[in-house]
Scaffold this active site. Structure first.
Site, mmCIF file in Angstrom:
data_model
loop_
_atom_site.group_PDB
_atom_site.id
_atom_site.type_symbol
_atom_site.label_atom_id
_atom_site.label_comp_id
_atom_site.label_asym_id
_atom_site.label_seq_id
_atom_site.Cartn_x
_atom_site.Cartn_y
_atom_site.Cartn_z
ATOM 1 N N GLY A 1 8.939 14.727 -2.274
ATOM 2 C CA GLY A 1 9.999 13.923 -2.894
ATOM 3 C C GLY A 1 11.110 14.702 -3.586
ATOM 4 N N SER A 2 11.412 15.931 -3.116
ATOM 5 C CA SER A 2 12.493 16.659 -3.804
ATOM 6 C C SER A 2 13.862 16.048 -3.487
ATOM 7 C CB SER A 2 12.466 18.152 -3.466
ATOM 8 O OG SER A 2 12.966 18.393 -2.180
ATOM 9 N N ASN A 3 14.056 15.589 -2.257
ATOM 10 C CA ASN A 3 15.335 14.922 -1.938
ATOM 11 C C ASN A 3 15.471 13.618 -2.717
ATOM 12 O OD1 ASN A 3 17.123 16.207 0.219
ATOM 13 N ND2 ASN A 3 15.073 16.519 1.085
ATOM 14 N N MET B 1 7.386 10.162 6.754
ATOM 15 C CA MET B 1 6.791 10.542 8.033
ATOM 16 C C MET B 1 6.220 9.318 8.752
ATOM 17 S SD MET B 1 7.695 13.518 8.184
ATOM 18 C CE MET B 1 8.226 14.901 7.213
ATOM 19 N N ILE C 1 7.496 6.425 12.034
ATOM 20 C CA ILE C 1 8.544 5.972 12.968
ATOM 21 C C ILE C 1 8.762 4.475 12.768
ATOM 22 C CG2 ILE C 1 9.249 5.876 15.403
ATOM 23 C CD1 ILE C 1 8.651 8.707 14.691
ATOM 24 N N LEU C 2 10.002 4.093 12.573
ATOM 25 C CA LEU C 2 10.310 2.672 12.338
ATOM 26 C C LEU C 2 10.625 1.991 13.671
ATOM 27 C CD1 LEU C 2 12.419 3.386 9.165
ATOM 28 C CD2 LEU C 2 10.222 2.154 9.214
ATOM 29 N N ASN D 1 18.598 9.247 7.433
ATOM 30 C CA ASN D 1 17.500 10.206 7.289
ATOM 31 C C ASN D 1 18.066 11.613 7.134
ATOM 32 O OD1 ASN D 1 14.801 11.270 7.462
ATOM 33 N ND2 ASN D 1 15.207 11.839 9.594
ATOM 34 N N HIS E 1 17.165 15.697 7.848
ATOM 35 C CA HIS E 1 16.285 16.509 8.694
ATOM 36 C C HIS E 1 16.681 17.983 8.571
ATOM 37 C CE1 HIS E 1 13.600 17.390 12.006
ATOM 38 N NE2 HIS E 1 14.560 18.119 12.540
ATOM 39 N N SER F 1 20.767 18.126 8.631
ATOM 40 C CA SER F 1 21.599 17.013 9.110
ATOM 41 C C SER F 1 21.193 15.733 8.412
ATOM 42 C CB SER F 1 21.372 16.789 10.617
ATOM 43 O OG SER F 1 21.466 17.987 11.353
ATOM 44 N N GLU G 1 15.568 4.415 17.092
ATOM 45 C CA GLU G 1 14.125 4.380 17.407
ATOM 46 C C GLU G 1 13.533 5.738 17.766
ATOM 47 O OE1 GLU G 1 13.556 1.258 20.543
ATOM 48 O OE2 GLU G 1 15.651 1.077 19.945
ATOM 49 N N ASP H 1 14.480 11.636 15.040
ATOM 50 C CA ASP H 1 15.636 12.452 14.641
ATOM 51 C C ASP H 1 16.743 12.446 15.702
ATOM 52 O OD1 ASP H 1 14.139 13.240 12.306
ATOM 53 O OD2 ASP H 1 13.093 14.706 13.530
ATOM 54 N N GLU I 1 20.027 20.785 1.764
ATOM 55 C CA GLU I 1 19.738 19.356 1.993
ATOM 56 C C GLU I 1 20.164 18.543 0.773
ATOM 57 O OE1 GLU I 1 15.812 18.159 3.354
ATOM 58 O OE2 GLU I 1 15.549 20.040 4.407
HETATM 59 C C1 GAR Z 1 12.717 17.702 3.965
HETATM 60 O O1 GAR Z 1 12.900 19.034 4.344
HETATM 61 C C2 GAR Z 1 13.260 16.767 5.033
HETATM 62 O O2 GAR Z 1 14.419 17.261 5.642
HETATM 63 C C3 GAR Z 1 12.120 16.716 6.001
HETATM 64 O O3 GAR Z 1 10.983 16.620 5.180
HETATM 65 C C4 GAR Z 1 11.231 17.332 3.965
HETATM 66 C C5 GAR Z 1 10.874 16.449 2.811
HETATM 67 O O4 GAR Z 1 10.956 17.158 1.605
HETATM 68 N N1 GAR Z 1 12.232 15.620 6.914
HETATM 69 C C6 GAR Z 1 11.929 15.694 8.201
HETATM 70 O O5 GAR Z 1 11.458 16.695 8.721
HETATM 71 C C7 GAR Z 1 12.212 14.428 8.994
HETATM 72 N N2 GAR Z 1 12.022 14.642 10.367
HETATM 73 P P1 GAR Z 1 11.059 16.417 0.228
HETATM 74 O O6 GAR Z 1 9.878 15.433 0.210
HETATM 75 O O7 GAR Z 1 10.902 17.476 -0.798
HETATM 76 O O8 GAR Z 1 12.366 15.701 0.157
#
Ligand code: GAR
Length: 191
Positions: free
Chosen positions: A13-15, A91, A93-94, A108, A110, A137, A143, A146, A175
């Site tokens: 959950g850092s983002n 993680m 797929i919707l 999203n 990535h 990105s 669907e 990424d 990110e």
């Molecule tokens: C992030 O690096 C995000 O880009 C990636 O998961 C990580 C989550 O980190 N997402 C994917 O790979 C989606 N395909 P976070 O929980 O610290 O935000």
């Protein structure tokens, strides 16, 4: 125009925390209305709680079908008047049905310069392919995995001594910058 954000996570959950902090500090006009995790052990949920953000665990295993699981997601998001769903390490797929209901309202982040290196282990894939420039990105979700329309990207130069951990950290830092930039763009475009 400030948006009502719903953030979907599965882990660290850092983002998510970065978006919450930006909102609480007034760097973006949007408000984080709810953080939902599909994983009850997600560390991110505790981080959101500590920031006084409403949280909910919605795990597919607790529902009879994917349809019921996604209905629970939609109902929870709609109850909070969410108008933009931000996936941040979610993680799962919707389905086409869910995405039709939230058309161009799910984005999203990535850790690659899409369309390169979709799916899991994007940083490892970039290193294995010996790219000189990696990055991240933000895209609208469709669907595929990424595959949706790219909104914005940030590049990260790869050093010869980078490994998955060092490059991953550099990308994660970018990110956090990129997600805020995109939210500001969507706020300006009145979404
Ligand atoms: C992030 O690096 C995000 O880009 C990636 O998961 C990580 C989550 O980190 N997402 C994917 O790979 C989606 N395909 P976070 O929980 O610290 O935000």
């Amino acid at each position: 125009m400030g948006l009502n954000l719903g953030i979907l996570i599965s882990g660290r959950g850092s983002n998510m925390l970065n978006l919450v902090n930006a909102s609480q500090r007034g760097l973006i006009k949007s408000k984080v209305k709810i953080v939902i995790s599909n994983n009850k052990n997600s560390i991110g949920i505790d981080k959101a709680k500590r920031k006084n953000i409403k949280t909910k665990i919605i795990n597919q295993k607790d529902y009879e079908s994917k349809k019921d699981f996604e209905n629970a997601l939609t109902n929870t998001l709609k109850n909070q008047n969410v108008d933009l769903v931000c996936l941040a390490g979610f993680m799962c797929i919707l389905s086409k049905k869910f995405l039709k209901e939230w058309h161009r309202k799910v984005i999203n982040i990535h850790p690659s310069l899409l369309p390169s290196f979709r799916g899991k282990n994007a940083v490892k894939q970039a290193l294995e392919n010996r790219v000189k420039t990696a990055g991240c990105s933000v895209h609208f979700v469709d669907e595929g995995i990424d595959t949706g329309e790219i909104i914005s990207q940030e590049e990260v130069p790869v050093s010869s001594n980078d490994d998955e951990e060092t490059l991953g950290k550099k990308i994660l830092k970018k990110e956090h910058v990129l997600y805020i930039k995109v939210i500001k763009e969507l706020e300006r475009n009145c979404f």
